[in-house]
Design an enzyme around this catalytic site. Structure first.
Site, short mmCIF file in Angstrom:
data_model
loop_
_atom_site.label_atom_id
_atom_site.label_comp_id
_atom_site.label_asym_id
_atom_site.label_seq_id
_atom_site.Cartn_x
_atom_site.Cartn_y
_atom_site.Cartn_z
N CYS A 2 0.82 -1.19 0.00
CA CYS A 2 0.00 0.00 0.00
C CYS A 2 0.87 1.25 0.00
O CYS A 2 1.86 1.34 0.71
CB CYS A 2 -0.96 0.08 1.18
SG CYS A 2 -2.12 -1.27 1.24
N ARG A 27 4.26 -0.37 -4.48
CA ARG A 27 3.90 -0.82 -3.13
C ARG A 27 2.57 -1.59 -3.10
O ARG A 27 2.19 -2.12 -2.06
CB ARG A 27 3.77 0.39 -2.20
CG ARG A 27 5.05 1.19 -2.08
CD ARG A 27 4.84 2.36 -1.16
NE ARG A 27 4.62 1.91 0.20
CZ ARG A 27 5.57 1.66 1.08
NH1 ARG A 27 6.83 1.81 0.73
NH2 ARG A 27 5.28 1.27 2.30
N TRP A 73 -2.71 -2.84 -1.81
CA TRP A 73 -2.39 -4.27 -1.89
C TRP A 73 -3.31 -4.92 -0.86
O TRP A 73 -3.10 -4.77 0.34
CB TRP A 73 -0.92 -4.50 -1.56
CG TRP A 73 -0.47 -5.91 -1.76
CD1 TRP A 73 0.00 -6.46 -2.92
CD2 TRP A 73 -0.41 -6.96 -0.79
NE1 TRP A 73 0.32 -7.79 -2.72
CE2 TRP A 73 0.08 -8.12 -1.43
CE3 TRP A 73 -0.75 -7.05 0.57
CZ2 TRP A 73 0.26 -9.33 -0.77
CZ3 TRP A 73 -0.57 -8.25 1.23
CH2 TRP A 73 -0.06 -9.38 0.55
N ASN A 99 -1.90 1.99 5.69
CA ASN A 99 -0.95 0.96 5.27
C ASN A 99 -0.64 0.12 6.51
O ASN A 99 -0.12 0.65 7.49
CB ASN A 99 0.32 1.63 4.73
CG ASN A 99 1.41 0.63 4.41
OD1 ASN A 99 1.14 -0.54 4.14
ND2 ASN A 99 2.65 1.08 4.43
N GLY A 100 -0.99 -1.17 6.46
CA GLY A 100 -0.75 -2.03 7.62
C GLY A 100 -1.96 -2.91 7.87
O GLY A 100 -2.82 -3.06 7.00
N GLU A 468 17.96 -17.88 -5.26
CA GLU A 468 17.56 -16.54 -5.70
C GLU A 468 17.22 -16.53 -7.19
O GLU A 468 16.26 -15.88 -7.61
CB GLU A 468 18.69 -15.55 -5.37
CG GLU A 468 18.55 -14.15 -5.96
CD GLU A 468 17.30 -13.40 -5.53
OE1 GLU A 468 16.55 -13.89 -4.66
OE2 GLU A 468 17.04 -12.33 -6.10
N LYS A 472 13.66 -15.32 -8.69
CA LYS A 472 13.50 -14.27 -9.72
C LYS A 472 12.66 -14.79 -10.87
O LYS A 472 11.74 -14.12 -11.33
CB LYS A 472 14.85 -13.83 -10.28
CG LYS A 472 15.68 -12.87 -9.48
CD LYS A 472 15.11 -11.50 -9.25
CE LYS A 472 14.26 -11.48 -8.02
NZ LYS A 472 14.82 -11.19 -6.77
N GLU A 475 8.88 -15.39 -9.82
CA GLU A 475 8.04 -14.25 -9.43
C GLU A 475 7.70 -13.32 -10.58
O GLU A 475 6.67 -12.66 -10.55
CB GLU A 475 8.62 -13.47 -8.25
CG GLU A 475 9.84 -12.66 -8.53
CD GLU A 475 10.36 -11.95 -7.29
OE1 GLU A 475 9.57 -11.46 -6.49
OE2 GLU A 475 11.59 -11.90 -7.13
N HIS A 491 18.74 -36.91 -3.77
CA HIS A 491 17.89 -37.29 -2.64
C HIS A 491 16.41 -37.06 -2.93
O HIS A 491 15.62 -36.95 -1.99
CB HIS A 491 18.34 -36.54 -1.38
CG HIS A 491 19.78 -36.79 -1.04
ND1 HIS A 491 20.22 -38.03 -0.63
CD2 HIS A 491 20.86 -35.99 -1.09
CE1 HIS A 491 21.54 -37.97 -0.43
NE2 HIS A 491 21.94 -36.74 -0.70
N LYS A 585 6.09 -4.28 -3.17
CA LYS A 585 7.50 -4.06 -2.91
C LYS A 585 7.86 -4.17 -1.44
O LYS A 585 8.84 -4.77 -1.07
CB LYS A 585 7.89 -2.68 -3.44
CG LYS A 585 9.36 -2.33 -3.29
CD LYS A 585 10.19 -3.11 -4.27
CE LYS A 585 11.66 -2.84 -4.18
NZ LYS A 585 12.41 -3.96 -4.77
C1 F6R Z 1 11.97 -10.71 -4.30
C2 F6R Z 1 11.78 -9.66 -3.34
C3 F6R Z 1 11.33 -10.04 -1.99
C4 F6R Z 1 12.03 -9.15 -0.95
C5 F6R Z 1 11.45 -9.44 0.45
C6 F6R Z 1 12.17 -8.64 1.51
O1 F6R Z 1 12.41 -10.20 -5.52
O2 F6R Z 1 11.95 -8.50 -3.64
O3 F6R Z 1 11.54 -11.38 -1.73
O4 F6R Z 1 13.39 -9.41 -0.98
O5 F6R Z 1 10.09 -9.12 0.45
O6 F6R Z 1 12.10 -7.28 1.26
P1 F6R Z 1 13.11 -6.29 1.94
O7 F6R Z 1 14.45 -6.52 1.36
O8 F6R Z 1 12.58 -4.93 1.62
O9 F6R Z 1 13.07 -6.59 3.41
#
Ligand code: F6R
Length: 590
Positions: A2, A27, A73, A99-100, A468, A472, A475, A491, A585
């Site tokens: 949000c 966000r 969101w 937001n929250g 990772e 990527k 997502e 395994h 985000k």
């Molecule tokens: C994946 C991604 C998320 C963030 C996670 C933590 O691409 O961006 O997995 O890494 O939500 O976010 P931060 O780093 O802001 O604590």
């Protein structure tokens, strides 16, 4: 999770709110809304969907010098116009964005219902608006805000537009709020890019601090019930950094910024870095924590500290940390990693640690964020604004800082710095048009063959890169991808491999190389189409993506081709890589 933007000043407030929402869309982007007040009263305009292509003329609101807006969101209540923010209180005097999560909203709602309040939405936010209305009957608006906010449980940032007095009031606990100031105008937002077009003078609110904007700006600490003064600070992020042009997407821009952001990550105060390294060295019972991509950086950090500095540091994802609090003492150190510095699961872990009197090192990208403020030792990654929802450049900056610290523990900070500067130079040479074309071609092949699964393997320093890389890919492209420790293959995982399944092997020139090649050979023998990310080609690879050989910095360079592959898969499949579905985000809720 949000985005909020409010404005009071002399410009067209609806236009500023609309521009601000576009900057904050990372966000949350399931729905949005803008409210304003004129002589006829309060007005709200809401829509479901993304705001990117909306023009000012599409927003059916009168011109005004005050506005409050929100991009959502969804947490409580489906994605509908009704549930989109802002929300009115019953008499329409108060307009609220939030937001929250109000954790006790059901109890408050039940009580208000008994008292005759009617609710129009399924959101927890409407409860705030109604409670404020109730409290305003016996209090002035500041006291009503105080009484309301102190009744809410959870991590919340709220901003209220009082249509009667044309006042904007914002207060936070746990979720971010920042105020921008200019001559005769004020902005209040979840994040600085929302108003970076207009001012770089900002004031970050701390927990329980409220900013009340009318003809002037006043601050109160609502918990301590007192007026306070706060000074503005200059933000160093530039407008240019927060713009995607000339790139098609922020994701590509941010991936290609990495030669520079890795260099910026090395620009630390050496004395401070050495002193923090000493704290890590002398701590007893330490944990690296983070969530998602930041969690994978934390995992890589545990390998750096183990192999480079011979220091044992546990790794645990933020959301699981509280189960491990029993091992914390005042000698423990928590290394919390977060791009936004606002991730609820990470912040909760920090709170748990602080209660045990453990110290907190925060590795964070957003200036003024909660983690930066809560940490005993904050270290900035200096990557500049990361707008794409999925994290790319922040990740390699986190890895760079962890690597520097691992070298500094061995009193070899200079060597670590040299290695990172070399990495930056090598990447600058590498990331040219041909390199991108080569990865794009691979993405096109995967798309053409309609693969539904991709597997990624790595070992040691590059185990977390396998995880990772898979994160990527899934997502942004929505293709199922999984990362594994290469040794785990036999395994169980190997059962998943069929003829033609794309498998990525991340092979560094280290002591794990021959074991990695064996795992890749085992996958190929089951039909896997082997994609090697490695400094050297190998007969087992069906497709080779070259990376420079940079020793201990191998995870930093190896993740970049995987980020590019994820990007080209997303674009090739027609998805917006900057705003993947269901994601936001900054995950400020549990
Ligand atoms: C994946 C991604 C998320 C963030 C996670 C933590 O691409 O961006 O997995 O890494 O939500 O976010 P931060 O780093 O802001 O604590």
């Amino acid at each position: 999770m949000c985005g909020i933007i409010g404005y009071k000043g002399q410009r067209n407030a609806v236009e500023i709110a609309l521009n601000g929402l576009k900057k904050l869309e990372y966000r949350g982007y399931d729905s949005w809304g803008i409210s304003t007040v004129d002589e006829k009263g309060a007005h709200i305009f809401k829509k479901v969907g993304k705001i990117g292509s909306i023009n000012l003329s599409d927003v059916k609101l009168p011109e005004s010098s005050i506005a409050l807006a929100h991009t959502r969101w969804a947490t409580h209540g489906g994605v509908t116009e009704k549930n989109a923010h802002p929300h009115f209180s019953e008499s329409k005097r108060f307009i609220v964005v939030h937001n929250g999560i109000v954790e006790n909203y059901q109890q408050i709602k039940e009580q208000l219902k008994k008292e005759g309040y009617k609710f129009q939405t399924e959101t927890d936010t409407e409860v705030i608006a109604q409670l404020l209305e109730k409290n305003s009957k016996e209090n002035d608006i500041k006291n009503a805000l105080q009484k309301t906010f102190l009744s809410l449980e959870g991590r919340n940032a709220i901003v209220v537009l009082d249509s009667k007095t044309k006042t904007l009031m914002g207060v936070r606990k746990g979720s971010p709020l920042v105020i921008g100031v200019n001559e005769k105008e004020y902005f209040i937002a979840s994040d600085v890019p929302a108003f970076l077009d207009y001012t770089t003078d900002v004031i970050f609110l701390e927990d329980y601090e409220a900013g009340i904007i009318n003809e002037s700006l006043e601050f109160f600490n609502l918990k301590e019930n007192k007026k306070i003064t706060k000074k503005s600070e200059k933000i160093t992020w530039t407008l240019e950094q927060a713009k995607k042009e000339p790139y098609a997407h922020f994701m590509l821009k941010e991936i290609l910024e990495q030669p520079n952001t890795i260099r910026l990550a090395t620009m630390q105060d050496e004395e401070e870095l050495n002193s923090i390294a000493n704290k890590i060295k002398n701590a007893y019972g330490s944990f690296l924590i983070g969530c998602g991509t930041a969690g994978y950086a934390a995992l890589a950090g545990s390998y750096f500290f183990s192999k480079i500095s011979r220091k044992h540091i546990n790794f645990i994802v933020g959301s699981e940390f509280s189960s491990h609090q029993y091992f914390l003492t005042d000698k423990s150190l928590i290394i919390a990693i977060s791009q936004s510095g606002e991730t609820a699961d990470t912040l909760e872990a920090v709170e748990v640690a602080k209660k045990k009197n453990s110290k907190v090192l925060g590795i964070v990208n957003v200036m003024g964020s909660s983690l930066m403020r809560y940490a005993d030792y904050p270290l900035m990654t200096n990557a500049g604004p990361e707008i794409c929802v999925c994290s790319t450049k922040a990740f390699t900056s986190q890895l760079s800082l962890l690597l520097l610290l691992a070298y500094a523990i061995n009193n070899k900070l200079e060597d670590g710095k040299k290695l990172l500067l070399k990495t930056s130079e090598e990447l600058k040479k590498l990331l040219d048009k041909n390199y991108l074309e080569n990865i794009k071609k691979l993405a096109e092949k995967i798309i053409k063959e309609n693969h539904q699964h991709i597997y990624v393997i790595g070992r040691s320093f590059n185990y977390s890169i396998a995880l990772e890389a898979a994160l990527k890919i899934k997502e942004v492209s929505y293709i199922h991808a999984e990362g594994f420790a290469a040794g785990e293959l036999k395994h169980g995982v190997i059962a998943l491999i069929e003829k033609g399944t794309p498998c990525i092997a991340i092979v560094a020139n280290d002591e794990e190389k021959s074991a990695m090649i064996s795992s890749a050979t085992e996958l190929k023998a089951r039909g896997g189409f082997m994609i090697g990310i490695a400094p050297e080609n190998n007969p087992v690879f069906n497709y080779w993506i070259k990376v420079p050989d940079l020793g201990n910095a191998s995870p930093i360079v190896n993740v970049i081709p995987a980020q590019l592959l994820a990007y080209y898969l997303a674009v090739g499949l027609g998805h917006d890589p900057d705003k993947p579905r269901n994601l936001a985000k900054s995950v400020t809720v549990k």
